[in-house]
Scaffold this active site. Structure first.
Site, mmCIF file in Angstrom:
data_model
loop_
_atom_site.group_PDB
_atom_site.id
_atom_site.type_symbol
_atom_site.label_atom_id
_atom_site.label_comp_id
_atom_site.label_asym_id
_atom_site.label_seq_id
_atom_site.Cartn_x
_atom_site.Cartn_y
_atom_site.Cartn_z
ATOM 1 N N HIS A 4 16.654 64.320 107.457
ATOM 2 C CA HIS A 4 15.626 64.437 106.431
ATOM 3 C C HIS A 4 14.270 63.936 106.919
ATOM 4 C CE1 HIS A 4 13.704 63.137 102.478
ATOM 5 N NE2 HIS A 4 13.721 64.452 102.468
ATOM 6 N N HIS B 266 8.670 70.875 98.183
ATOM 7 C CA HIS B 266 10.002 71.477 98.157
ATOM 8 C C HIS B 266 10.018 72.834 97.472
ATOM 9 C CE1 HIS B 266 11.019 67.227 98.911
ATOM 10 N NE2 HIS B 266 12.066 67.718 99.535
ATOM 11 N N ARG C 161 13.613 51.182 77.680
ATOM 12 C CA ARG C 161 13.793 49.922 76.956
ATOM 13 C C ARG C 161 14.255 50.245 75.548
ATOM 14 N NH1 ARG C 161 15.712 45.962 75.163
ATOM 15 N NH2 ARG C 161 14.686 43.944 74.840
ATOM 16 N N CYS D 279 6.846 46.627 79.721
ATOM 17 C CA CYS D 279 7.701 45.744 78.941
ATOM 18 C C CYS D 279 7.192 44.311 79.061
ATOM 19 C CB CYS D 279 9.140 45.848 79.449
ATOM 20 S SG CYS D 279 10.304 44.746 78.625
ATOM 21 N N TYR E 145 9.074 38.074 71.783
ATOM 22 C CA TYR E 145 7.879 38.592 72.419
ATOM 23 C C TYR E 145 6.659 37.722 72.126
ATOM 24 C CZ TYR E 145 10.830 42.681 73.119
ATOM 25 O OH TYR E 145 11.853 43.517 73.484
#
Length: 571
Positions: free
Chosen positions: A127, A151, A226, A273, A411
Site C-alpha cells: 500500500h 481512489h 457521545r 465533548c 459538566y
C-alpha cells in the site's frame, strides 16, 4: 518522493501476489477459480495485466485506504448485480460479523465495498499510503475512501477486484435488523469498527486521532459519538418539534415545515465533548467519567434553520428578554425511567443574529445520521457538546436553566482540591464556552523513527470556544525548551493562508502542521503543542493545576514522546 515510495512498495510484492495478475484466460469467464484450503487462497480472475496494475499503483501513489470509494463510471451494472448476488454469485456469502473478525494480519484483513467482501491481507505491504490501510480492516471502505478522492479511479477498482473473496449477506447490505430483543440498545445503528469504543451501552467512541488531521471536515462515520441513552427510533413523517414558553403559545412544527417555512443556513462548526482528553487527568489522579483520548472532538458542516427564526415565528419579542434568560432543549432520548436528556443555553446566544445557533437536519450535506440526532438536533457553535442536544423534541424559553441532571449536576468545573465529599454542584456554573485547545494527532505517543529521516512532520488540531479564532500554534520537539510556529489551515483547499472569519464567529477548528529537522544527539523527542487564540488565551503547561473530579476542560499542553532509532548498519 511519492514515486520512490511506490517503487519501494512494489519491490515488496510477493511472487504469489504477482501471480494474481497472470490468471489464465480460461478463468476470465468464470470469475473465480476456487482452490482448496483457506478462503484467502482463492485465485482471482478478471484481473488487469501486471503492467496495468503497476501503472495503477503508480497513479495511486500516496493514496490512503480511508473513507468511501466514489461511484465510478460504468458501475451501474455491477451495482444491480449486488442486489441479486446471493442468487447468482459463485462467491460465498459472509455476514458482517464474520468480516469484523478479520482485522489483523494474523487473522486476515477483510473489508467490504458495495456488498462485496475483499481480503486485502497481501496488499498491506504494497500500500503506497503506508499503514493507514490497517484502519479499514473489518469494516466498510465507504466511510474511508471518499476522504481520499484519489481512489475514485477505474484502476483502483480493478486492483481491488482481484482481492474479492465473497459477498456480504443481503441483510447486512440492507442494514435491516431482523431480530428484535428486549435489549433497549438492540436497534442502535451500526458503527464503523475503526472507532475506539469507550462505552458500548450507551455507545461512546472516538476515531483514531490521525484521521482527524487528514480532513478539515470530519466524515460523519468518524465523527466522535457521545450518547447518554439508546438511540431513539424517530419516524420523520410523524416527527414534531414543540416550541413553548413564548406569548404566542406552543408552536408545533413537522420536519417538512421546518424545511419549507424557514430559510436554510449552513454553519461549519466544531463540537467537542467536555471530557475530551480526560485520560490525561486520569494519569494524575483518577476521575469519574469515560476515558476519552484526544479525539472527542470533530468538525462538520451543519445545515438547517436558525433557532432565532423559529423563536421569532413562535412569538419571541424583545420584551421577552425582560423575564426570560434561558432556552431549554429536551431530546427524545431517555433512560429507563422515561427521563429525557436535556440542557440549556443563555437566551442571548439563542436569539442573537451572530450566534448562528441551528436546528440542524443535515450533516456534511446529508440527513443527520442516527447517532448524530436524526431528524433534528441543536448545533450551538462555540459551546460545549453537551448543550448541542440531539433528537430534539422540545424547546422551552424560560427564566430558569434546564433542571436536567446534565445541566445542574454534571459538566461543571471545580478546583483540584474539591473531591466528591465536598463538591457542591450548585456553586459552579454550567460549562458553556470551552477554553483554548490543541492536540497532536500524528505522530502518536511511542512512535519510533529512524535517524536517517533527518526531519519529522507533526500534525494536529486547534480550537477555541466562543467563536475565538486560533491565531497561532507553537510546537516544540524538546519538551518546551525551543519552539517552532506551525502552519495553520481552515480548509482542505491547499495550504495557502485562509482568510479569517468575522470577529467572534470562528466556530470551526484549524488544522496545523509543521516539518522540522530532527535535533542532533537526542534519542527521544518530547513533542509539545500549545495554541493561542485572538484574545491571547493560552493553554496551561501541565495538567495538575487544572485537574478536577469530573475530568472536564482538560486542555494542558499536549505531549507525545517519539524515539529516534540510530543507524545500526555501520554505513
Amino acid at each position: 518522493m511519492l514515486l520512490l515510495r511506490c517503487v519501494h512498495s512494489l519491490s515488496r510484492i510477493s511472487p504469489r501476489s504477482v501471480q494474481r495478475y497472470q490468471v489464465a484466460p480460461a478463468l476470465a469467464t468464470c470469475g473465480l477459480h476456487r482452490c482448496s484450503g483457506d478462503q484467502r487462497s482463492y485465485q482471482r480472475a478478471q484481473s488487469p495485466s501486471w503492467t496495468y496494475a503497476l501503472t495503477g499503483l503508480l497513479a495511486g501513489t500516496g493514496a490512503v485506504l480511508a473513507y468511501g470509494l466514489q461511484h465510478h463510471k460504468g458501475q451501474q451494472a455491477k451495482t444491480s448485480e449486488v442486489q441479486t448476488t446471493e442468487k447468482i454469485s459463485a462467491f460465498p456469502i459472509f455476514s458482517q460479523e464474520e468480516v469484523t473478525k478479520h482485522r489483523s494480519l494474523e487473522d486476515g484483513m477483510w473489508v467490504t465495498y458495495r456488498g462485496s467482501v475483499y481480503d486485502i491481507t497481501e496488499f498491506v505491504a504494497m500500500h503506497p499510503g503506508g499503514d493507514k490501510i490497517l484502519l479499514a480492516a473489518g469494516g466498510a471502505l465507504e466511510p474511508f475512501w471518499a476522504l481520499y478522492a484519489v481512489h475514485n479511479q477505474e484502476h483502483v477498482l480493478e486492483i481491488l477486484s482481484t482481492y474479492k473473496i465473497g459477498e456480504l449477506s443481503a441483510e447486512d447490505v440492507k442494514k435491516q435488523q431482523t431480530v428484535k430483543s428486549s435489549d433497549p440498545y438492540s436497534s442502535d445503528p451500526e458503527r464503523h469498527p475503526v472507532l475506539h469504543v469507550n462505552s458500548l451501552k450507551p455507545f461512546n467512541a472516538e476515531p483514531p486521532p490521525e484521521i482527524l488531521s487528514d480532513s478539515y471536515i470530519t466524515p460523519s462515520a468518524f465523527f466522535f459519538k457521545r450518547n447518554h441513552f439508546p438511540v431513539p427510533q424517530v419516524d420523520p413523517a410523524s416527527y414534531r418539534l414543540h416550541v413553548e414558553g413564548l406569548p404566542g403559545g406552543t408552536l408545533t412544527l413537522s420536519l417538512e415545515e421546518l424545511k419549507t417555512r424557514f430559510p436554510k443556513h449552513t454553519v461549519t462548526a466544531t463540537l467537542q465533548c467536555a471530557g475530551n482528553r480526560r485520560s490525561e487527568m486520569n494519569e494524575v489522579k483518577q476521575v469519574k467519567g469515560l476515558n476519552w483520548g484526544i479525539a472527542a472532538i470533530s468538525n462538520a458542516t451543519w445545515g438547517g434553520v436558525k433557532l432565532r427564526d423559529v423563536l421569532l415565528a413562535a412569538g419571541y419579542r424583545p420584551d421577552v428578554a425582560q423575564w426570560a434568560l434561558h432556552v431549554q432543549f429536551e431530546g427524545l432520548d431517555k433512560d429507563m425511567t422515561g427521563t429525557n436528556y436535556g440542557a440549556s443555553i443563555p437566551l442571548n446566544k439563542a436569539v442573537s443574529e451572530e450566534g448562528d445557533v441551528l436546528l440542524a437536519y443535515e450533516m456534511n450535506g446529508e440527513d443527520l445520521p442516527a447517532d448524530h440526532g436524526f431528524p433534528v438536533r441543536v448545533v450551538v457553535p462555540g459551546v460545549v457538546g453537551a448543550r448541542n442536544v440531539k433528537w430534539l423534541g422540545k424547546i422551552i424559553v424560560s427564566a430558569e436553566e434546564s433542571s436536567s441532571h446534565w445541566q445542574q449536576n454534571d459538566y461543571k468545573g471545580f478546583s483540584p482540591g474539591t473531591d466528591w465529599d465536598t463538591v457542591d454542584f450548585k456553586s459552579a456554573p454550567a460549562i458553556q464556552e470551552l477554553p483554548i485547545q490543541s492536540a497532536i494527532t500524528t505522530p502518536e505517543d511511542g512512535t519510533v523513527i529512524d535517524r536517517d529521516r533527518e526531519e519529522i512532520t507533526v500534525k494536529g488540531y486547534a480550537w477555541s470556544g466562543g467563536g475565538r479564532e486560533v491565531i497561532r500554534v507553537d510546537v516544540s520537539l524538546d519538551g518546551g525548551k525551543t519552539w517552532h510556529v506551525a502552519q495553520l489551515r481552515s480548509s482542505d483547499e491547499g495550504k495557502a493562508p485562509d482568510p479569517s472569519p468575522p470577529l467572534g464567529k470562528a466556530w470551526a477548528w484549524k488544522l496545523w502542521e509543521i516539518t522540522a529537522p530532527l535535533p542532533a544527539e537526542i534519542k527521544e523527542l518530547e513533542i509539545v503543542c500549545k495554541a493561542v487564540d485572538n484574545s491571547y488565551n493560552m493553554q496551561p503547561d501541565t495538567v495538575p493545576p487544572i485537574w478536577n473530579l469530573r475530568g472536564v476542560l482538560s486542555n494542558a499542553w499536549h505531549r507525545v514522546k517519539v524515539k529516534i532509532r540510530e543507524d545500526l548498519s555501520g554505513e
